[in-house]
Each structure stands twice: as C-alpha cells, then as structure tokens.
Design a protein around this motif. Structure first.
Motif, PDB file in Angstrom:
ATOM      1  N   PRO A 135       0.727  -1.527   0.032  1.00  7.28           N
ATOM      2  CA  PRO A 135      -0.449   0.217  -0.074  1.00  7.28           C
ATOM      3  C   PRO A 135       1.167   1.059  -0.265  1.00  7.28           C
ATOM      4  CG  PRO A 135       0.545  -0.962   2.359  1.00  7.28           C
ATOM      5  CD  PRO A 135       0.447  -2.335   1.889  1.00  7.28           C
ATOM      6  N   GLN A 158      -2.553   5.313   1.322  1.00  5.21           N
ATOM      7  CA  GLN A 158      -3.232   4.025   1.391  1.00  5.21           C
ATOM      8  C   GLN A 158      -3.114   4.405   2.849  1.00  5.21           C
ATOM      9  OE1 GLN A 158      -2.003   1.757  -1.928  1.00  5.21           O
ATOM     10  NE2 GLN A 158      -3.782   1.862  -2.700  1.00  5.21           N
ATOM     11  N   ARG A 159      -2.130   3.812   3.632  1.00  6.58           N
ATOM     12  CA  ARG A 159      -1.707   3.452   5.057  1.00  6.58           C
ATOM     13  C   ARG A 159      -2.032   4.926   5.806  1.00  6.58           C
ATOM     14  NH1 ARG A 159       3.945   3.831   6.559  1.00  6.58           N
ATOM     15  NH2 ARG A 159       3.189   2.521   8.062  1.00  6.58           N
ATOM     16  N   THR A 198      -4.688   6.232   5.592  1.00 11.60           N
ATOM     17  CA  THR A 198      -5.990   6.888   5.222  1.00 11.60           C
ATOM     18  C   THR A 198      -6.519   5.419   6.300  1.00 11.60           C
ATOM     19  OG1 THR A 198      -5.838   7.663   2.691  1.00 11.60           O
ATOM     20  CG2 THR A 198      -7.726   6.663   3.439  1.00 11.60           C
ATOM     21  N   THR A 199      -5.939   4.620   5.917  1.00 17.21           N
ATOM     22  CA  THR A 199      -6.558   3.705   6.985  1.00 17.21           C
ATOM     23  C   THR A 199      -6.697   3.401   8.188  1.00 17.21           C
ATOM     24  OG1 THR A 199      -5.784   2.071   5.376  1.00 17.21           O
ATOM     25  CG2 THR A 199      -6.593   0.963   7.314  1.00 17.21           C
ATOM     26  N   MET A 200      -5.212   4.251   8.322  1.00 16.05           N
ATOM     27  CA  MET A 200      -5.046   4.297   9.888  1.00 16.05           C
ATOM     28  C   MET A 200      -6.059   5.770  10.639  1.00 16.05           C
ATOM     29  SD  MET A 200      -0.549   4.202   9.285  1.00 16.05           S
ATOM     30  CE  MET A 200      -0.215   4.469  11.486  1.00 16.05           C
ATOM     31  N   ARG A 259      -8.740   6.686   9.682  1.00 14.78           N
ATOM     32  CA  ARG A 259      -9.842   5.983   9.260  1.00 14.78           C
ATOM     33  C   ARG A 259     -10.348   5.231  10.521  1.00 14.78           C
ATOM     34  NH1 ARG A 259      -9.717   3.288   5.042  1.00 14.78           N
ATOM     35  NH2 ARG A 259     -11.251   4.994   4.145  1.00 14.78           N
ATOM     36  N   ASP A 260      -9.875   4.229  10.800  1.00 11.26           N
ATOM     37  CA  ASP A 260      -9.140   3.365  11.955  1.00 11.26           C
ATOM     38  C   ASP A 260      -9.249   4.134  13.396  1.00 11.26           C
ATOM     39  OD1 ASP A 260      -9.098   1.094  10.276  1.00 11.26           O
ATOM     40  OD2 ASP A 260      -7.582   0.395  11.117  1.00 11.26           O
ATOM     41  N   ALA A 263      -4.663  12.238   2.466  1.00 12.98           N
ATOM     42  CA  ALA A 263      -5.223  10.863   3.532  1.00 12.98           C
ATOM     43  C   ALA A 263      -6.893  11.571   4.159  1.00 12.98           C
ATOM     44  CB  ALA A 263      -4.738   9.828   4.608  1.00 12.98           C
ATOM     45  N   GLN A 318     -15.557  11.411   2.689  1.00 17.66           N
ATOM     46  CA  GLN A 318     -16.291  10.203   3.579  1.00 17.66           C
ATOM     47  C   GLN A 318     -17.062  11.001   4.414  1.00 17.66           C
ATOM     48  OE1 GLN A 318     -13.725   7.289   3.771  1.00 17.66           O
ATOM     49  NE2 GLN A 318     -12.918   6.803   2.025  1.00 17.66           N
ATOM     50  N   GLU A 364     -20.779  -0.728   1.980  1.00 21.50           N
ATOM     51  CA  GLU A 364     -19.185  -0.696   2.236  1.00 21.50           C
ATOM     52  C   GLU A 364     -18.723   0.702   3.066  1.00 21.50           C
ATOM     53  OE1 GLU A 364     -16.095  -1.385   4.895  1.00 21.50           O
ATOM     54  OE2 GLU A 364     -17.814  -3.114   3.676  1.00 21.50           O
ATOM     55  N   ASP A 376     -18.086   2.459   7.592  1.00 25.52           N
ATOM     56  CA  ASP A 376     -17.653   3.705   9.522  1.00 25.52           C
ATOM     57  C   ASP A 376     -18.457   4.481  10.177  1.00 25.52           C
ATOM     58  OD1 ASP A 376     -15.059   2.342   7.543  1.00 25.52           O
ATOM     59  OD2 ASP A 376     -14.819   3.932   6.998  1.00 25.52           O
TER      60      ASP A 376
END
Length: 235
Positions: free
Chosen positions: A19, A23-24, A26-28, A30-31, A63, A70, A166, A170
């Motif tokens: 990734p 991308q990393r 964004t994922t981190m 978001r979590d 990100a 979203q 999906e 979130d």
C-alpha cells in the motif's frame, strides 16, 4: 543467483503490491476515527497527525482529503483537520439507506443455497456475539456484530451492493462504538440475527427481508436517541 533483470522485476512487483503511504495513512486515520481514538470535534494540525502515524505530512494531507469525502473529517486550510461529530440527521439518512440495501441483501442471501463453509462462518459470528454478551464485553460484541453484517452482504452474492453498503459502514461502526456501553444489553439484537440466519437457511426470502428491515429500523431509533440524549452531535 537470479539474473539482475528478473530480480528487479520481482522487486518492482512486490513494491507495487505494498500500500502507498497515502493508503496507509487513510486506513490508519479511518481506524482511529471509527474507534473514537480521535474524538469527534477535536482538531489536529497535519504535523500532529503525521507524528502520530510516523510519516510525513504529505500522505496525511492526501488521506484527509479522502476522509473528507467520506464525511469523517473537515479539512480547514491553515487551521488543521477537524474530526466531524456524529449528526443524528446524518445517521438517520445513512440508516434509511442501509435498511433498504441490507434488506435486499438478506433477501438475496435467502434466495441462494449457502455452502457449509458459509454457514459455519455465520455460526461463528453468532457464537462470538453470544459469548461476548455473556462476558459483558461490549467491544467484542460490536466487532462480532460488524462481522455478521459484513457476512450478510457477502452471502447476497451481489458485489456492487456489498461495495455500496461498505461506503457507509465506517460511520455506522463509529456510532456503534461510541454508544455501545450506553445502550441496553443487546440481547434482542442477538435473537434478531439468529432468526434472520434461520430464515436465510430456510430460503424464506420474504421473512429474511422483513426481519432484517425491522432490525435495522430499531437500531436506527436507538442510535439516534442515544446521540441526542448524550449530546455527541453537539461537539
């Protein structure tokens, strides 16, 4: 030893599978937002978030732009990034959409003949929900509940439907984690899931859709009442 050209190709292919920093990030992020580690209403400078994630400001900035689309953050030029509060009206609109889409997913799942591995996966999520409830571990229950709803979408066999739902999950999971210890014990929710699974296994499309539609409507009412009562939307 491998020829240099072959080795370079394999290394390039391996790198392509990794990734990107954006991308990393964004994922981190978001979590962290969904789990409420970054609380609603809080504001952060790009540099602060970059330090938290251990990366440069550029992927954090990119990100944040993704997460803004979203509905999770507000990017304010020269003032940082604000974590958006959970609006009861937003949740009402999201649940109205999810109620229809997941009702359709339940109907389509019941129209299929489930494989044994699919049935075992659902049974596992149901057992995890029941065990978590017995142990009064609300966070574990919420995680198992999320897996059940994801499985429901997979069982529909409709990939476009799965992707569409999906995109809203979130926000729903964020609200669930924020209110999970404020709500009554979700005993009825577990019963609803078990009854839905039995309807799907029986191939009863009408009952599966009706059960899940009613379940989602009750969840919407509860979540909105809790958000309003505890003022989470006012930060």
């Amino acid at each position: 030893m491998k020829p240099d050209r072959q080795q370079d190709t394999e290394e390039a292919q391996a790198a392509a599978k990794q990734p990107s920093q954006t991308q990393r990030a964004t994922t981190m992020l978001r979590d962290m937002i969904v789990s409420n580690q970054l609380p609603a209403g809080a504001s952060y400078l790009e540099s602060e978030l970059a330090e938290m994630l251990g990366m440069s400001r550029t992927p954090v900035r990119e990100a944040a732009m993704v997460l803004e689309t979203q509905g999770l953050v507000e990017v304010r030029p020269r003032r940082g990034i604000r974590i958006l509060p959970l609006s009861p009206q937003d949740m009402r609109e999201i649940y109205q959409i999810l109620t229809e889409l997941e009702g359709l997913a339940a109907e389509q799942a019941a129209a299929r003949k489930l494989t044994r591995s699919e049935e075992r996966a659902v049974e596992k999520s149901l057992s995890e929900m029941e065990a978590a409830l017995e142990a009064d571990d609300r966070e574990a229950w919420a995680a198992a509940d999320k897996r059940f709803h994801q499985l429901l979408l997979t069982l529909s066999g409709n990939r476009r439907l799965e992707a569409l739902v999906e995109s809203y999950n979130d926000q729903v999971h964020r609200a669930r984690m924020l209110t999970v210890r404020l709500r009554p014990s979700p005993v009825k929710s577990n019963r609803d899931h078990r009854a839905l699974f039995e309807a799907i296994k029986a191939g009863d499309t009408r009952r599966a859709r009706a059960l899940h539609t009613a379940h989602r409507k009750e969840a919407m009412k509860l979540i909105i009442e809790l958000l309003q009562k505890h003022g989470f939307h006012q930060v």
